[in-house]
Scaffold this motif. Structure first.
Motif, PDB file in Angstrom:
ATOM      1  N   VAL A 163      -8.568 -23.793  82.358  1.00 61.06           N
ATOM      2  CA  VAL A 163      -7.668 -24.934  82.154  1.00 61.06           C
ATOM      3  C   VAL A 163      -7.206 -25.492  83.504  1.00 61.06           C
ATOM      4  N   ARG A 164      -6.879 -24.613  84.448  1.00 60.16           N
ATOM      5  CA  ARG A 164      -6.470 -25.054  85.786  1.00 60.16           C
ATOM      6  C   ARG A 164      -7.580 -25.868  86.444  1.00 60.16           C
ATOM      7  N   LYS A 165      -8.809 -25.374  86.332  1.00 61.06           N
ATOM      8  CA  LYS A 165      -9.953 -26.068  86.924  1.00 61.06           C
ATOM      9  C   LYS A 165     -10.140 -27.444  86.289  1.00 61.06           C
ATOM     10  N   HIS A 166      -9.971 -27.521  84.970  1.00 64.33           N
ATOM     11  CA  HIS A 166     -10.074 -28.796  84.251  1.00 64.33           C
ATOM     12  C   HIS A 166      -9.069 -29.807  84.813  1.00 64.33           C
ATOM     13  N   ALA A 167      -7.812 -29.387  84.927  1.00 63.36           N
ATOM     14  CA  ALA A 167      -6.770 -30.288  85.429  1.00 63.36           C
ATOM     15  C   ALA A 167      -7.061 -30.694  86.871  1.00 63.36           C
ATOM     16  N   GLU A 168      -7.456 -29.735  87.661  1.00 61.98           N
ATOM     17  CA  GLU A 168      -7.739 -29.985  89.079  1.00 61.98           C
ATOM     18  C   GLU A 168      -8.940 -30.917  89.263  1.00 61.98           C
ATOM     19  N   ASP A 169     -10.020 -30.635  88.543  1.00 63.00           N
ATOM     20  CA  ASP A 169     -11.249 -31.437  88.665  1.00 63.00           C
ATOM     21  C   ASP A 169     -11.027 -32.901  88.306  1.00 63.00           C
ATOM     22  N   HIS A 170     -10.106 -33.152  87.388  1.00 68.41           N
ATOM     23  CA  HIS A 170      -9.872 -34.518  86.923  1.00 68.41           C
ATOM     24  C   HIS A 170      -8.635 -35.166  87.548  1.00 68.41           C
ATOM     25  N   GLY A 171      -7.930 -34.431  88.392  1.00 65.58           N
ATOM     26  CA  GLY A 171      -6.755 -34.994  89.050  1.00 65.58           C
ATOM     27  C   GLY A 171      -5.561 -35.176  88.133  1.00 65.58           C
ATOM     28  N   PHE A 172      -5.467 -34.367  87.066  1.00 65.04           N
ATOM     29  CA  PHE A 172      -4.333 -34.450  86.142  1.00 65.04           C
ATOM     30  C   PHE A 172      -3.204 -33.598  86.706  1.00 65.04           C
ATOM     31  N   ASP A 173      -2.002 -34.173  86.833  1.00 66.42           N
ATOM     32  CA  ASP A 173      -0.941 -33.453  87.520  1.00 66.42           C
ATOM     33  C   ASP A 173       0.275 -33.123  86.664  1.00 66.42           C
ATOM     34  N   TRP A 174       0.141 -33.156  85.349  1.00 72.01           N
ATOM     35  CA  TRP A 174       1.258 -32.765  84.495  1.00 72.01           C
ATOM     36  C   TRP A 174       1.139 -31.281  84.148  1.00 72.01           C
ATOM     37  N   ARG A 175       2.029 -30.799  83.303  1.00 71.87           N
ATOM     38  CA  ARG A 175       2.050 -29.366  82.975  1.00 71.87           C
ATOM     39  C   ARG A 175       0.908 -29.021  82.024  1.00 71.87           C
ATOM     40  N   TYR A 176       0.185 -27.975  82.380  1.00 74.45           N
ATOM     41  CA  TYR A 176      -0.893 -27.433  81.551  1.00 74.45           C
ATOM     42  C   TYR A 176      -0.622 -25.961  81.309  1.00 74.45           C
ATOM     43  N   ALA A 177      -0.814 -25.521  80.073  1.00 76.40           N
ATOM     44  CA  ALA A 177      -0.639 -24.108  79.735  1.00 76.40           C
ATOM     45  C   ALA A 177      -1.621 -23.735  78.638  1.00 76.40           C
ATOM     46  N   VAL A 178      -1.886 -22.450  78.533  1.00 71.75           N
ATOM     47  CA  VAL A 178      -2.682 -21.922  77.431  1.00 71.75           C
ATOM     48  C   VAL A 178      -1.700 -21.603  76.308  1.00 71.75           C
ATOM     49  N   SER A 179      -1.996 -22.091  75.118  1.00 68.05           N
ATOM     50  CA  SER A 179      -1.100 -21.895  73.981  1.00 68.05           C
ATOM     51  C   SER A 179      -1.299 -20.499  73.385  1.00 68.05           C
ATOM     52  N   PRO A 180      -0.266 -19.641  73.418  1.00 68.10           N
ATOM     53  CA  PRO A 180      -0.380 -18.351  72.730  1.00 68.10           C
ATOM     54  C   PRO A 180      -0.507 -18.574  71.224  1.00 68.10           C
ATOM     55  N   GLU A 181      -1.130 -17.643  70.548  1.00 66.45           N
ATOM     56  CA  GLU A 181      -1.362 -17.790  69.104  1.00 66.45           C
ATOM     57  C   GLU A 181      -0.089 -18.108  68.313  1.00 66.45           C
ATOM     58  N   PRO A 182       1.055 -17.445  68.571  1.00 63.97           N
ATOM     59  CA  PRO A 182       2.266 -17.796  67.810  1.00 63.97           C
ATOM     60  C   PRO A 182       2.715 -19.246  68.033  1.00 63.97           C
ATOM     61  N   VAL A 183       2.480 -19.780  69.223  1.00 61.51           N
ATOM     62  CA  VAL A 183       2.840 -21.168  69.503  1.00 61.51           C
ATOM     63  C   VAL A 183       1.942 -22.102  68.699  1.00 61.51           C
ATOM     64  N   THR A 184       0.636 -21.836  68.704  1.00 59.74           N
ATOM     65  CA  THR A 184      -0.296 -22.660  67.932  1.00 59.74           C
ATOM     66  C   THR A 184       0.037 -22.593  66.444  1.00 59.74           C
ATOM     67  N   ARG A 185       0.326 -21.388  65.943  1.00 59.97           N
ATOM     68  CA  ARG A 185       0.694 -21.237  64.524  1.00 59.97           C
ATOM     69  C   ARG A 185       1.960 -22.023  64.208  1.00 59.97           C
ATOM     70  N   SER A 186       2.928 -21.970  65.112  1.00 59.88           N
ATOM     71  CA  SER A 186       4.184 -22.679  64.910  1.00 59.88           C
ATOM     72  C   SER A 186       3.966 -24.190  64.878  1.00 59.88           C
ATOM     73  N   LEU A 187       3.125 -24.692  65.788  1.00 65.49           N
ATOM     74  CA  LEU A 187       2.815 -26.126  65.803  1.00 65.49           C
ATOM     75  C   LEU A 187       2.123 -26.559  64.518  1.00 65.49           C
ATOM     76  N   THR A 188       1.160 -25.761  64.046  1.00 58.58           N
ATOM     77  CA  THR A 188       0.451 -26.149  62.823  1.00 58.58           C
ATOM     78  C   THR A 188       1.356 -26.034  61.600  1.00 58.58           C
ATOM     79  N   ALA A 189       2.259 -25.082  61.609  1.00 62.52           N
ATOM     80  CA  ALA A 189       3.189 -24.943  60.486  1.00 62.52           C
ATOM     81  C   ALA A 189       4.111 -26.157  60.398  1.00 62.52           C
ATOM     82  N   GLU A 190       4.528 -26.670  61.546  1.00 60.57           N
ATOM     83  CA  GLU A 190       5.479 -27.787  61.537  1.00 60.57           C
ATOM     84  C   GLU A 190       4.806 -29.153  61.440  1.00 60.57           C
ATOM     85  N   PHE A 191       3.605 -29.296  62.039  1.00 59.92           N
ATOM     86  CA  PHE A 191       2.999 -30.625  62.146  1.00 59.92           C
ATOM     87  C   PHE A 191       1.637 -30.756  61.475  1.00 59.92           C
TER      88      PHE A 191
END
Length: 199
Positions: free
Chosen positions: A130-158
């Motif tokens: 993910v870091r390489k992706h952001a760096e290669d494309h010049g994207f400078d906002w926050r990037y993180a890997v979503s832990p499974e509970p976070v992904t589950r929480s997002l899908t449960a709500e949205f």
């Protein structure tokens, strides 16, 4: 009879497997998405975490995440001093890349008045990829890997498609904590500015 598969065959099957796996993951994570739908087709929740399993309820807001670009830790809740665009994506997703390129234009227009957080939801991708992706494309906002509970929480709500990168999932958060699932597909700078101005 065809014989030994070519490199192209193997890569094509691997790509299909990755897409199928992500779509399968989206279906398995469940959640019909809480809240209401507005005139633009955006789903709004109050942020009370009224859906999802008790263990994951609201995890996407409160889980400590690590920015792969800076190694700084943060929570979504801790960033709510201004509007946030929260996107889920995968490095292999061309639709996501197109949207992220649009976000460059968006941030040139709004500066630091809006934060963007990109969460990689592909369990086969790690922080370095993910870091390489952001760096290669010049994207400078926050990037993180979503832990499974976070992904589950997002899908449960949205909704389960929050775990399907090709639909370009995105949530707008206002400083009052209100979270709105934006329409699927590519979102223009003008559209995003309108949504942010509603906060």
């Amino acid at each position: 009879m065809r014989g030994t598969p070519t490199r192209r065959d193997v890569l094509r099957l691997a790509g299909a497997g990755a897409v199928a796996g992500t779509v399968g993951l989206a279906g398995c994570l469940g959640g019909s998405g809480g809240g209401t739908v507005d005139a633009e087709g955006d789903a709004t929740t109050t942020g009370d975490g009224s859906t999802g399993t008790p263990a994951d309820e609201g995890a996407w807001r409160t889980t400590e995440l690590t920015d792969v670009r800076t190694d700084e830790t943060f929570t979504i809740e801790g960033l709510l001093d201004r509007p946030i665009l929260l996107e889920t994506f995968a490095v292999w997703c061309s639709n996501c890349l197109r949207q992220q390129r649009e976000l460059v234009e968006f941030h040139e227009a709004v500066g630091d008045d809006v934060l963007t957080v990109a969460l990689d939801i592909d369990p086969n991708e790690d922080a370095e990829k993910v870091r390489k992706h952001a760096e290669d494309h010049g994207f400078d906002w926050r990037y993180a890997v979503s832990p499974e509970p976070v992904t589950r929480s997002l899908t449960a709500e949205f909704g389960s498609s929050m775990a399907s990168a090709p639909v370009v999932p995105m949530v707008r958060l206002c400083p009052d904590g209100t979270a709105t699932r934006l329409k699927d597909g590519h979102k223009t700078t003008a559209f995003l500015r309108e949504r942010v101005d509603e906060c």
